[in-house]
Enzyme design. Sequence first.
Site, PDB file in Angstrom:
ATOM      1  N   ALA A  41      13.805  16.072 -53.012  1.00 26.50           N
ATOM      2  CA  ALA A  41      12.763  15.212 -52.453  1.00 26.50           C
ATOM      3  C   ALA A  41      12.955  13.768 -52.893  1.00 26.50           C
ATOM      4  CB  ALA A  41      11.390  15.716 -52.885  1.00 26.50           C
ATOM      5  N   LYS A  90       0.813  -1.217   0.000  1.00 24.92           N
ATOM      6  CA  LYS A  90       0.000   0.000   0.000  1.00 24.92           C
ATOM      7  C   LYS A  90       0.845   1.264   0.000  1.00 24.92           C
ATOM      8  CE  LYS A  90      -2.250   0.999   3.814  1.00 24.92           C
ATOM      9  NZ  LYS A  90      -3.295   1.062   4.854  1.00 24.92           N
ATOM     10  N   HIS A 143       6.153  18.275 -40.438  1.00 24.38           N
ATOM     11  CA  HIS A 143       5.225  17.174 -40.694  1.00 24.38           C
ATOM     12  C   HIS A 143       5.934  15.821 -40.737  1.00 24.38           C
ATOM     13  CE1 HIS A 143       3.070  20.606 -42.543  1.00 24.38           C
ATOM     14  NE2 HIS A 143       4.133  20.750 -43.301  1.00 24.38           N
ATOM     15  N   THR A 177       0.016  -1.259  16.522  1.00 26.87           N
ATOM     16  CA  THR A 177       0.816  -0.033  16.460  1.00 26.87           C
ATOM     17  C   THR A 177       1.747   0.113  17.659  1.00 26.87           C
ATOM     18  OG1 THR A 177      -1.083   1.124  17.431  1.00 26.87           O
ATOM     19  CG2 THR A 177      -0.838   1.215  15.034  1.00 26.87           C
ATOM     20  N   GLN A 203       9.013  -4.897  11.288  1.00 25.45           N
ATOM     21  CA  GLN A 203       8.095  -5.502  12.252  1.00 25.45           C
ATOM     22  C   GLN A 203       7.697  -6.856  11.669  1.00 25.45           C
ATOM     23  OE1 GLN A 203       4.201  -3.741  12.708  1.00 25.45           O
ATOM     24  NE2 GLN A 203       3.955  -4.503  14.807  1.00 25.45           N
ATOM     25  N   TYR A 235       2.259   8.195  10.110  1.00 22.09           N
ATOM     26  CA  TYR A 235       1.778   6.987   9.445  1.00 22.09           C
ATOM     27  C   TYR A 235       2.069   7.052   7.947  1.00 22.09           C
ATOM     28  CZ  TYR A 235      -0.391   5.698  13.794  1.00 22.09           C
ATOM     29  OH  TYR A 235      -0.573   5.353  15.114  1.00 22.09           O
ATOM     30  N   TYR A 288      10.917  11.704 -38.442  1.00 23.13           N
ATOM     31  CA  TYR A 288      11.649  11.138 -37.311  1.00 23.13           C
ATOM     32  C   TYR A 288      13.074  11.668 -37.336  1.00 23.13           C
ATOM     33  CZ  TYR A 288      14.293   8.174 -34.252  1.00 23.13           C
ATOM     34  OH  TYR A 288      15.132   7.746 -33.261  1.00 23.13           O
TER      35      TYR A 288
END
Length: 455
Positions: free
Chosen positions: A422, A22, A362, A79, A73, A100, A365
Amino acid sequence: MGLSVIILAAGQGKRMASSTPKILHPLGGIPLLERVVNTARLLNPHTIQVVYGNGGSHVREKLNYLPVHWIEQSQPLGTGHAVLQAIPFCQNEDRVLILYGDVPLISPKTLNSLLENTPSNGLGVVVAELPDPTGLGRIIRDDFGNILSIVEHKDAAEHQLKIREINTGIMTTTAMNLKKWLPQLNNNNCQKEYYLTDTVALAVAEGCPVGCVAAQCCEEVQGVNDRWELTKLERYYQRLMAKKLSLAGVTIIDPERFDARGENIEIAPDVVIDVNVILEGNVQLDRNVRIGPNVILKNTTVGENTEIHANSVIEAAVIKANCSVGPFARLRPGSVLEEGAKVGNFVEMKKTTLGRGSKANHLTYLGDTIIGKNVNVGAGTITCNYDGANKWQTKIEDGAFIGSNVALVAPLTVGKNATIGAGSTLSQDAPPDQLTVARERQRTIKGWHRPTKKE
């Protein structure tokens, strides 16, 4: 007299229905236990001890960077038994503060008030009044309002269950007192546990002063027992963060759809944050930054007058002033945008610097790439930086123009003011001030016909 903090974090957390202990579940991006430790450190204690049980070595392994003394513990006996494991490590003259690990939002202000208002030889507790105190220990007072004892819910009589003033569990007294009282505890109760709260009745019986301070709000002493309680506390925390930022001059379009997950989030005035934005880790936003909807920023710095458009995901990046990013951009760790740079839609960058005034608008990468000033990176450009074994760098110098659908096979350099035609695939350096084209010459095949389907 020094301050020693003991944090009880050995609860089993069964109601979380999780294989993760937890206290390791996050609130605002930080584990519950770490939040409590961070608060304790603000009090300048000479030692912080964490008593853990459920999760054992997994808890220590995940939070081994915390400056605490870990104490196990081994049996969940309550407690009182948990504090008994830690108290031998405290000096008799120490003031001990017990916190706590699943009460993450307790404020330093409340804790300082408790420490300041508890007599040096006395015992003090933090109390709160709740509309529904079900499951919590009740504060029992005499006719003059003096605290007599604390009774746990399961052990309370019917008339005591009507009391709405509850014990939060947070307590302070001297180590000497605890060393005297803890061995006197017994487990004659419904849960067969050694309750730390029984020390209050022992203190009263001795004539030891017992006082209290009230929590500033219910949420700061709210414990986390299940996922729904954690969810409600998360939203409360996020509203607090949104309010804090708003009062400092930040526009949060919808506080219910804003998430800050980290302690080091710095946002200057006149920043606008749209809906569903998540800020994680270390985030700095300078003046007049605009963050569009559905943006994730993690460990990132953004300079003034920059706009991050919708649906962009940015991690470990540095974005300087007057830049534009997105929509739908992804900046991965090591990305740097110099002033005035622009990254458009469906562009991904990693370990890449985009120089001053340069743009990749546009479908691109860029990985392991150094790009100079005023460079245009055309749509569909790909830096081929990985050969299956190693990463290689691409350099694009100032003023270069990269045409659409170009593949740059690293390592290579595109020279200053070079133009790349291109559709080219480059595997060698392109010289400066010249046009480089690397593609087959276009052909038209006369007399060719499309195939027809067989009937």
